[in-house]
Motif scaffolding. Structure first.
Motif, PDB file in Angstrom:
ATOM      1  N   ASP A 274      -2.285   2.002   4.191  1.00  0.00           N
ATOM      2  CA  ASP A 274      -3.056   3.081   3.582  1.00  0.00           C
ATOM      3  C   ASP A 274      -4.522   2.941   3.966  1.00  0.00           C
ATOM      4  OD1 ASP A 274      -3.236   5.432   2.060  1.00  0.00           O
ATOM      5  OD2 ASP A 274      -3.844   4.333   0.268  1.00  0.00           O
TER       6      ASP A 274
ATOM      7  N   HIS B 168      -8.464   4.736   2.896  1.00  0.00           N
ATOM      8  CA  HIS B 168      -9.266   5.684   2.114  1.00  0.00           C
ATOM      9  C   HIS B 168     -10.693   5.681   2.615  1.00  0.00           C
ATOM     10  CE1 HIS B 168      -6.686   7.044  -1.262  1.00  0.00           C
ATOM     11  NE2 HIS B 168      -5.996   5.975  -0.921  1.00  0.00           N
TER      12      HIS B 168
ATOM     13  N   HIS C  41      -1.445   1.310  -3.199  1.00  0.00           N
ATOM     14  CA  HIS C  41      -0.764   2.405  -2.501  1.00  0.00           C
ATOM     15  C   HIS C  41       0.072   1.854  -1.352  1.00  0.00           C
ATOM     16  CE1 HIS C  41      -3.991   5.563  -3.893  1.00  0.00           C
ATOM     17  NE2 HIS C  41      -3.369   4.956  -4.891  1.00  0.00           N
TER      18      HIS C  41
HETATM   19 ZN   LIG Z   1      -3.970   5.844  -0.945  1.00  0.00          ZN
END
Ligand SMILES: [Zn+2]
Length: 159
Positions: free
Chosen positions: A9, A11, A44
């Motif tokens: 993941d 971000h 996540h």
């Molecule tokens: Zn995420």
């Protein structure tokens, strides 16, 4: 019977923020993750790895971005859902190995606390959880300080 899973993941970081959630730990930082949920990139990736090990789709299918109930949601809910599905299918965590990439500040001082938090959230022994920290070596979005990335490999064992 064992099954392996992998999750990744990324971000973006918003410099107007003041904290970053990593593995269920709230760390004071001069930025925050841009996210629909609390933006815990590590949880996540971990939830995605568990869903992946079960061949049960991905986090986005289970918790769509567009769903209003997922706005600002604690990522531990996502992990709890993945873990519940894992147990329902008769598996438990064998071990997991995670890498978090953040350019600065260095995450090394927080690795132990983050690993302990993940072990607690999953109800597994601390020795089953590895958290490693890397920078982006000045390269790509992580290296420019614009993003945080997590990668997790997990081994599930039939219980
Ligand atoms: Zn995420």
């Amino acid at each position: 019977m064992t099954r392996i899973g992998f999750g990744e993941d990324l971000h973006a970081l918003d410099r107007a923020g003041d904290h970053l959630w990593l593995g269920g730990v709230r760390l004071p930082m001069p930025f925050a993750a841009v996210a629909h949920s609390d933006g815990d990139v590590l949880l996540h990736a971990l939830a995605d790895a568990i869903f992946g090990a079960l061949a049960a789709g991905d986090l986005g299918e289970h918790f769509p971005d567009a769903a209003p109930e997922n706005r600002g949601r604690a990522s531990r809910d996502f992990l709890a859902a993945a873990a519940a599905l894992m147990r329902a299918r008769g598996y438990q965590i064998g071990n997991l190995d995670a890498t978090v990439q953040l350019e600065k500040p260095r995450l090394s001082p927080h690795k132990t606390a983050i690993a302990a938090s993940i072990a607690q959230l999953l109800g597994v022994a601390p020795a089953a959880v590895s958290v490693k920290a890397k920078t982006g070596e000045g390269l790509d979005a992580v290296g420019r300080g614009d993003a945080v990335r997590a990668q997790v490999a997990v081994l599930l064992i039939k219980s």
